[in-house]
Scaffold this active site. Structure first.
Site, PDB file in Angstrom:
ATOM      1  CB  ALA A  43      -4.063   0.031  11.538  1.00  0.00           C
ATOM      2  NE  ARG A  58      -0.588   4.251   9.176  1.00  0.00           N
ATOM      3  CZ  ARG A  58      -0.732   2.995   9.609  1.00  0.00           C
ATOM      4  NH1 ARG A  58      -1.044   2.772  10.871  1.00  0.00           N
ATOM      5  NH2 ARG A  58      -0.556   1.977   8.801  1.00  0.00           N
ATOM      6  CD1 TRP A  61       9.163  -2.370  -4.737  1.00  0.00           C
ATOM      7  CD2 TRP A  61       9.934  -3.675  -6.388  1.00  0.00           C
ATOM      8  NE1 TRP A  61      10.285  -3.015  -4.269  1.00  0.00           N
ATOM      9  CE2 TRP A  61      10.780  -3.827  -5.258  1.00  0.00           C
ATOM     10  CE3 TRP A  61      10.212  -4.402  -7.544  1.00  0.00           C
ATOM     11  CZ2 TRP A  61      11.881  -4.667  -5.266  1.00  0.00           C
ATOM     12  CZ3 TRP A  61      11.318  -5.236  -7.550  1.00  0.00           C
ATOM     13  CH2 TRP A  61      12.142  -5.364  -6.416  1.00  0.00           C
ATOM     14  CE  LYS A 106      -2.557  -0.423   3.647  1.00  0.00           C
ATOM     15  NZ  LYS A 106      -1.836  -1.553   4.241  1.00  0.00           N
ATOM     16  CB  THR A 159       5.180   0.273  -2.714  1.00  0.00           C
ATOM     17  OG1 THR A 159       5.998  -0.224  -1.656  1.00  0.00           O
ATOM     18  CG2 THR A 159       5.989   0.333  -3.987  1.00  0.00           C
ATOM     19  CE  LYS A 180       4.735  -2.689   8.056  1.00  0.00           C
ATOM     20  NZ  LYS A 180       5.472  -1.637   7.339  1.00  0.00           N
ATOM     21  CG  PHE A 228      -3.842  -3.374   9.508  1.00  0.00           C
ATOM     22  CD1 PHE A 228      -2.504  -3.705   9.292  1.00  0.00           C
ATOM     23  CD2 PHE A 228      -4.264  -3.249  10.820  1.00  0.00           C
ATOM     24  CE1 PHE A 228      -1.621  -3.898  10.347  1.00  0.00           C
ATOM     25  CE2 PHE A 228      -3.384  -3.444  11.889  1.00  0.00           C
ATOM     26  CZ  PHE A 228      -2.071  -3.777  11.647  1.00  0.00           C
ATOM     27  CG  PHE A 270       4.916  -9.310  -6.047  1.00  0.00           C
ATOM     28  CD1 PHE A 270       4.719  -7.938  -6.016  1.00  0.00           C
ATOM     29  CD2 PHE A 270       4.674 -10.028  -4.888  1.00  0.00           C
ATOM     30  CE1 PHE A 270       4.300  -7.290  -4.859  1.00  0.00           C
ATOM     31  CE2 PHE A 270       4.261  -9.391  -3.722  1.00  0.00           C
ATOM     32  CZ  PHE A 270       4.065  -8.018  -3.711  1.00  0.00           C
TER      33      PHE A 270
END
Length: 854
Positions: A559, A329, A707, A305, A307, A340, A590, A678
């Protein structure tokens, strides 16, 4: 200098002058002041840049000082050609003499400059076809010196005694007018000659400045420099890409988006805070288009999200040349150093510098930590003091006598009013009123306020405090949460200004009294101190993307137990800056069932903002998981089902995609699905996702390769968002806040999650009754549940139905403005994994650069 900087930045001002000489009882560097004026607004032509251009002959690209310019206009109106004439200028000041010389020279006259040290002044004057005098000496030039038929321009203003005048003096020029006019073909009088023409030229230069501005100015369009990406294959690591980028100075970014220098507080070269005063300045500016990025139910790896948010703004800005802001954020350092990693986006779609973004930024999270823990300290200290002191002793310390005078503070007056005591004289309270005033009578078992730390530390999940002998046996079980779960973070994210933030702080409920009454931060007397600690944190942080588009990074509430969205203030400022045709893209944490639902029902309810488009991020990987694929685990290689084509798994998993599209459409907003591709995805798999998304009611669905390609890879998404923003939107909330608490929870569970019903466990039932009694029943609902499933069970993938959602407990963030039901169990203090991310992070002690993975 501050005033000049503000005028330089104001697009509504096309020219201004500094009145000389400067009027001050202290020395001021005139050169520094005049050179501070932006050359394009220097209509007096006194800055070194304009003087330099004039000296070089760049007459069309500079402003000429108004007196010389007026002199040239007077000469022009005589009809005499300047070219080839012999001109003499007496005086060499920066304001008249020197620029007059240059101006005559570049109009092809042969120019001689004379001054007070010229020994043959009369002889030089006698050669002049054009004579300009600016020596500042009364009637210095005699009429007999002047060549017959010469043009004489007298710039002098001098006072000489004259007994016939009421003032005892009269104004004369530098030329003996009465004798000179007999020989000159044209001569300017003093007063009434050069002076009025100087004013006229000042006006003309101001008009010219406005014309130049309008030639370059496109209404509503920023003039912005974008960074060109040098794409590499294979794509390097995020930190390598970030370090290979040369960000623009952040003050340049601020100027490009229309911020004034006095609205920007620089924190180094790459980040800055923005003053809230910009909202007042732009209050009449229409808002831009408001876009929220959310996602399907993710795998533990995340589906991109952040990215996608960055890729979309890079496409809209750097490639489609739209005014666009990203609002994201600020990440917690807990996950950054934990499992993460960072949250700056990835690949060629990042907020940069990523190490600044992921670490301290401008210290907002540290300010929240300090403010939160001040409240926690105040709670336990107050309980301790009430246990160990009489009413009178407490009163004497809470309202001390200073120089024989006792006085209530403002916050104590508010507490008295809350108690119904309408007195302002501390000596007037009765014993009963003193008792009510000094005794909060906090029930330790009801304390909901915890200490916080912005580090993952599992051993602080439950602790015992008060074990020192100085605490006289008062101990209790407590815990640490991670800072971003603090209610102060949620308040920061939902406040629409300093005053609103301060009021929300005052309303924060930290516990209940033994009589069941809510105890607030205002009751503790800490509200003003919290506002002071947070006075800088309330200002949004300005950064930029790899391609040079602007980003606001502000607030980062959890979240789950909070609403998971960046700040209202950042969104509001960005919407004003981009203008009515621009875009603001913000991200909700999320999946759509959590972050997006709270974005609509909580954030938009408090902000009053109405979104135009939802971007729903989906990946083949996540859909395969929802279609029955094996578990996806962070740090473990993906099973072959995720690296080989499997159309059936994708088709089965599209049930989750369809449900999340349906969730977005519940709120009446068009949905564009971004299929984040991907390298292991096949064309057939991607096409299948696009097909299912459109069949499920998405406005459009597009494949995205941002990406690996930056904004270029999100161009199709950007164009789809542009089209969707023009489509009809009928935004609506899911529920009315005046509905009963249980009904609001049930509506979310049934319509968003797909549950058959809800079940409130006894503790939750008690809390519902308590909050209704305390007057909090009309707050919005902020569901705290797993993000790994639409249900309460993280193992249930796809789009489960028919389940009963268990509500274990309900808690209140009254200052932030919501109740949060707890679905299942969850921790507000994550732990570190066996191999945390910090193993890969290091500092080059020579260059000072951060190395490693984020």
């Amino acid at each position: 200098l501050k005033c000049i900087a503000s005028l330089n930045a104001d697009p509504a001002v096309h020219g201004f002058i500094v009145q000389l000489p400067l009027d001050s009882n202290k020395p001021i560097n005139t050169e520094k002041i005049t050179n501070a004026v932006a050359p394009e607004k220097d209509v007096d032509g006194l800055s070194s840049i304009n003087a330099g251009k004039l000296s070089r002959g760049d007459l069309g690209d500079c402003f000429i000082p108004c007196t010389p310019k007026g002199c040239m206009e007077l000469i022009r109106q005589t009809g005499v050609q300047v070219a080839g004439k012999r001109a003499v200028v007496i005086g060499r000041s920066k304001i008249v003499g020197a620029p007059m010389h240059d101006l005559l020279l570049w109009n092809n006259a042969t120019v001689t400059t004379c001054h007070s040290k010229t020994s043959t002044l009369a002889e030089e004057v006698g050669k002049a076809d054009i004579l300009v005098v600016a020596a500042g000496r009364a009637e210095m030039v005699k009429g007999e010196w002047i060549k017959p038929g010469a043009i004489v321009i007298d710039c002098g203003i001098n006072h000489v005694p004259d007994s016939t005048k009421a003032s005892g003096k009269r104004v004369v020029g530098d030329v003996a007018y009465s004798s000179a006019k007999e020989k000159a073909s044209f001569i300017t009088p003093v007063p009434g000659g050069v002076g009025p023409m100087t004013v006229a030229m000042l006006m003309q230069s101001t008009v010219e400045s406005a014309q130049r501005f309008l030639e370059k100015f496109q209404p509503g369009k920023w003039t912005i420099q974008y960074n060109q990406l040098t794409l590499q294959m294979p794509v390097p690591s995020d930190i390598e890409i970030s370090k290979g980028c040369m960000p623009k100075p952040i003050e340049q970014v601020a100027k490009e988006v229309g911020l004034f220098p006095d609205e920007v507080e620089l924190y180094g070269q790459t980040k800055a805070k923005v003053q809230l005063s910009v909202l007042k300045r732009l209050q009449n500016q229409p808002d831009g288009k408001y876009v929220v990025v959310t996602g399907i139910t993710p795998t533990p790896l995340g589906e991109g999200k952040s990215t996608t948010t960055v890729g979309l703004v890079q496409a809209l800005g750097a490639h489609l040349h739209q005014n666009v802001f990203a609002c994201v954020r600020q990440p917690s350092q807990g996950p950054t150093f934990g499992i993460k990693g960072g949250a700056a986006g990835g690949g060629y779609c990042q907020v940069v510098p990523m190490e600044e973004f992921n670490l301290h930024l401008t210290g907002d999270i540290h300010a929240i930590t300090a403010a939160n823990n001040l409240v926690a300290a105040a709670i336990d200290a107050r309980i301790f003091h009430e246990l160990t002191q009489s009413d009178q002793a407490l009163y004497n310390r809470l309202v001390p006598s200073v120089n024989g005078v006792r006085k209530f503070s403002d916050i104590q007056i508010r507490r008295l009013q809350k108690l119904g005591i309408n007195k302002t004289d501390p000596m007037a309270l009765t014993k009963e009123e003193v008792n009510a005033f000094v005794r909060l009578d906090i029930d330790p078992g009801t304390i909901t306020w915890q200490r916080v730390l912005d580090t993952n530390d599992r051993f602080l999940r439950k602790i015992t405090i008060g074990q020192s002998v100085t605490e006289k046996g008062f101990t209790r079980t407590a815990q640490f949460d991670i800072t971003v779960s603090s209610e102060i973070m949620a308040v920061l994210a939902l406040a629409d200004g300093l005053d609103d933030m301060k009021k929300r702080f005052g309303r924060m409920v930290v516990a209940s009294s033994k009589k069941g009454q809510p105890v607030t931060a205002d009751d503790l007397g800490v509200t003003g101190a919290l506002a002071v600690l947070m006075k800088d944190a309330v200002k949004p942080n300005l950064m930029q993307t790899l391609e040079g588009t602007p980003v606001f990074v502000h607030a980062g509430p959890f979240a789950n137990i909070a609403h998971g969205n960046s700040s209202v203030l950042a969104d509001k400022i960005a919407l004003k800056l981009v203008g009515k045709d621009g875009f603001v893209v913000t991200e909700a944490g999320f999946g759509a069932d959590i972050g997006m639902e709270k974005f609509f029902n909580i954030k938009c309810r408090y902000s009053g903002l109405r979104p135009h488009v939802v971007v729903l991020v989906a990946t083949v990987r996540a859909l395969k998981m929802h279609g029955g694929g094996p578990a996806v685990t962070a740090g473990v290689p993906l099973p072959k089902e995720y690296t080989e084509e499997n159309l059936q798994l994708v088709a089965n998993g599209c049930s989750n995609l369809k449900k999340q599209i349906q969730n977005a459409r519940l709120f009446g907003v068009p949905v564009v699905v971004a299929v984040n591709a991907f390298k292991t995805d096949t064309k057939a798999e991607l096409a299948l996702v696009v097909q299912h998304a459109k069949e499920a009611g998405a406005f459009d669905a597009v494949e995205c390769t941002h990406w690996a390609e930056g904004g270029k890879g999100a161009l199709a998404l950007a164009r789809a968002v542009q089209r969707a923003s023009q489509a009809p939107s009928n935004f609506r909330f899911l529920y009315n806040v005046e509905l009963p608490v249980v009904d609001k929870i049930r509506l979310i569970a049934q319509q968003v999650y797909g549950a058959r019903d809800i079940e409130l466990l006894p503790e939750a039932q008690e809390k519902v009754a308590l909050y209704i009694k305390q007057g909090f029943g009309n707050l919005p609902i902020c569901m705290a549940k797993t993000h790994l499933s639409l249900s309460h069970d993280p193992e249930q993938k796809g789009a489960p139905t028919g389940f009963v959602l268990p509500i274990r407990d309900i808690r209140a963030s009254v200052g932030a403005g919501f109740l949060y039901p707890l679905v299942g169990t969850m921790s507000t203090m994550p732990g570190l994994p066996t191999r945390p991310c910090f193993y890969d992070i290091d500092l080059d002690s020579v260059s000072g650069e951060v190395n490693g993975l984020f």
